[in-house]
Design an enzyme around this catalytic site. Sequence first.
Site, short mmCIF file in Angstrom:
data_model
loop_
_atom_site.label_atom_id
_atom_site.label_comp_id
_atom_site.label_asym_id
_atom_site.label_seq_id
_atom_site.Cartn_x
_atom_site.Cartn_y
_atom_site.Cartn_z
N CYS A 164 45.04 114.62 43.05
CA CYS A 164 46.61 114.23 43.31
C CYS A 164 46.43 113.00 44.34
O CYS A 164 46.70 113.22 45.40
CB CYS A 164 47.56 115.07 43.70
SG CYS A 164 49.33 114.31 43.76
N CYS A 340 52.04 111.04 38.66
CA CYS A 340 52.02 111.39 40.22
C CYS A 340 53.48 111.05 40.53
O CYS A 340 53.88 109.77 40.74
CB CYS A 340 50.96 110.35 40.60
SG CYS A 340 50.96 110.52 42.50
#
Length: 408
Positions: A164, A340
């Site tokens: 991430c 994201c």
Amino acid sequence: MTVAKQYDVVIVGGGAAGIATASSILRRASHLSVAIVEPADTHYYQPGWTMVGAGVFSSHSTSRTMASVMPKAANWIKAAVNILDPSNNALELSNGTNITYGRLVVCPGLKLNWSGVEGLEAALGHNGVTSNYSYKTAPYTWELVQNLKSGKALFTQPPMPIKCAGAPQKALYLSADHWFRQGVIRDIDINFFTSTPGLFGVAHYVPALMKYIEKYDAALHLQHTLTKIDSAAKIATFRNQEGELVESEYDMLHVCPPQCAPDFIRQSPLANSDGWVDVDQETLQSKHFENVWSLGDVISAPNAKTAAAARAQAPVVATNLLAHAGSSYRVNHYNGYGSCPLTVERGKIVLAEFGYGGKLLPSFPKWLIDGQYPSVLAWLLKAQALPWLYWNAMLKGREWLVKPEHNS
């Protein structure tokens, strides 16, 4: 002499990728014997930790017992892998047993290398040093944010690849938003130190993010890598692009640790020269062993390492494995999809969705959610819909929006 237990499919890892893949396989082929090798007692919804660090989620809402998420038809082997021996279709486990398989799926996640920054392990969790990359310290992030009324706050991002890649700056945005709303932001010197040459890897989303960097008056330090923390003196040391050491004092330091593949992966025949499982980036099949597949954070493919990526990869691995086993599935391809949700403020998100090469892969029409702009609807997706989908769809093998086609 102990005879090794044989399974049709062995899955290494009981995280998001492993449980989703096991469920996906068993929904299609319930007759197969499937074993999941996983030593942990607890399963975590890691995408929620950013929200824990902002006081939006409670930490306990991001965890469940491993037993509760294991597919009922799978065999849970509560052990770690010591040695992968794909030449003999075998694994040596930490409990002293060996198991063999017909086909193997490798998805143990990656290793957070806390020791990769001098002084970080000792400093973490007290005296102003925190990280949303840890279940234990994400609540401490929120504690620090609430208590900081003035001073210097640093947020760091290590060299890629990491899981991430937006999370280090998400921590900055949500912290700064709180200080903005509390009216103290002018008294806080906010800094983002990133090893990368840009704010975000996909240029399409950078203008929207830069508006928030400017709104929060955050200083952006590109190509600066955290190397050392002196927690007693509250000084962080960075190495810049020229190799020079730069020191900065702090009152709050949010760290994203450097990351690498687990040791047993890096030492195995499955790994490439960088230690990641060497796979075909479309089929997710090992480049060296035809009965091995891999997905999630541990693979060599150049996709974003996110839960959304694992969600898209799981049915591809499941159907490709079954096609290899002679079932009536065609070989499916993974397009590098990752998502994201960049939490730029409490209540708004810039939803970045993209695949290989930074190709935009939006799930919604522009009139509903336009990734170039912060969206309230994207926040509701992140805060309410995605956790429910994770526990009740992804981990159960329900592949809404990501189910691949196959031959009947």
